[in-house]
Design a protein around this motif. Sequence first.
Motif, mmCIF file in Angstrom:
data_model
loop_
_atom_site.group_PDB
_atom_site.id
_atom_site.type_symbol
_atom_site.label_atom_id
_atom_site.label_comp_id
_atom_site.label_asym_id
_atom_site.label_seq_id
_atom_site.Cartn_x
_atom_site.Cartn_y
_atom_site.Cartn_z
ATOM 1 N N GLU A 144 0.836 -1.205 0.000
ATOM 2 C CA GLU A 144 0.000 0.000 0.000
ATOM 3 C C GLU A 144 0.871 1.256 0.000
ATOM 4 O O GLU A 144 0.562 2.235 -0.691
ATOM 5 C CB GLU A 144 -0.938 0.007 1.218
ATOM 6 N N SER A 145 1.979 1.232 0.748
ATOM 7 C CA SER A 145 2.900 2.372 0.758
ATOM 8 C C SER A 145 3.542 2.570 -0.603
ATOM 9 O O SER A 145 3.648 3.699 -1.105
ATOM 10 C CB SER A 145 3.990 2.167 1.811
ATOM 11 N N ALA A 146 3.995 1.476 -1.207
ATOM 12 C CA ALA A 146 4.630 1.566 -2.522
ATOM 13 C C ALA A 146 3.650 2.086 -3.570
ATOM 14 O O ALA A 146 3.980 2.972 -4.368
ATOM 15 C CB ALA A 146 5.174 0.204 -2.935
ATOM 16 N N LEU A 147 2.444 1.542 -3.570
ATOM 17 C CA LEU A 147 1.442 1.989 -4.526
ATOM 18 C C LEU A 147 1.058 3.440 -4.288
ATOM 19 O O LEU A 147 0.865 4.209 -5.225
ATOM 20 C CB LEU A 147 0.206 1.089 -4.447
ATOM 21 N N GLY A 148 0.980 3.837 -3.020
ATOM 22 C CA GLY A 148 0.670 5.227 -2.690
ATOM 23 C C GLY A 148 1.757 6.178 -3.165
ATOM 24 O O GLY A 148 1.472 7.268 -3.662
ATOM 25 N N ALA A 149 3.027 5.762 -3.042
ATOM 26 C CA ALA A 149 4.133 6.603 -3.502
ATOM 27 C C ALA A 149 4.100 6.764 -5.017
ATOM 28 O O ALA A 149 4.271 7.873 -5.540
ATOM 29 C CB ALA A 149 5.463 6.003 -3.052
ATOM 30 N N VAL A 150 3.883 5.669 -5.724
ATOM 31 C CA VAL A 150 3.835 5.722 -7.193
ATOM 32 C C VAL A 150 2.661 6.573 -7.657
ATOM 33 O O VAL A 150 2.805 7.431 -8.537
ATOM 34 C CB VAL A 150 3.763 4.295 -7.793
ATOM 35 N N SER A 151 1.504 6.352 -7.075
ATOM 36 C CA SER A 151 0.338 7.123 -7.508
ATOM 37 C C SER A 151 0.473 8.596 -7.142
ATOM 38 O O SER A 151 -0.017 9.468 -7.861
ATOM 39 C CB SER A 151 -0.948 6.538 -6.927
ATOM 40 N N GLY A 152 1.166 8.895 -6.036
ATOM 41 C CA GLY A 152 1.410 10.289 -5.674
ATOM 42 C C GLY A 152 2.298 10.987 -6.686
ATOM 43 O O GLY A 152 2.065 12.152 -7.046
ATOM 44 N N LYS A 153 3.331 10.282 -7.152
ATOM 45 C CA LYS A 153 4.208 10.865 -8.174
ATOM 46 C C LYS A 153 3.453 11.089 -9.483
ATOM 47 O O LYS A 153 3.612 12.125 -10.127
ATOM 48 C CB LYS A 153 5.421 9.963 -8.403
#
Length: 139
Positions: free
Chosen positions: A117-126
Amino acid sequence: MSGILIYGPDPGFLGGSWWWLAVVAPYSSMPLVLFHTIGTSAAVLGLILLLGRAFDPIIHVPAPAGSMTLTLYSAHLLFMASGILKDRPFASLAVQAGAAVTFAVVWRSLIGKGPLESALGAVSGKVRSRVGSSRPSRH
């Protein structure tokens, strides 16, 4: 008669009557069946929400597992693909459920969001910041 429920009626069946919409058969997607299904689902959801308030201290323990479903589902798929305990489904369920809740509670208390969830959140934030910065302003 079962062919009618599967393939639908012939064009002249029932003389074009609207009573065809009142057929109650599993998976027929007729209005009465849909009304029953939606009503039953709403009643069960309402009951669960009411019971959730009464059992809040119990539900509070496995709640972190609900905040990292992507991570836990991915781990479940890896576990199932490994073939471990494939001949013992109840043991597999117990091991997976116990490990999922334990992992989620410990991870959530120490780190926060689940790893995927953290990784996906970081990618989607970028992606969101790039898309947002490249849009022409509408002033």
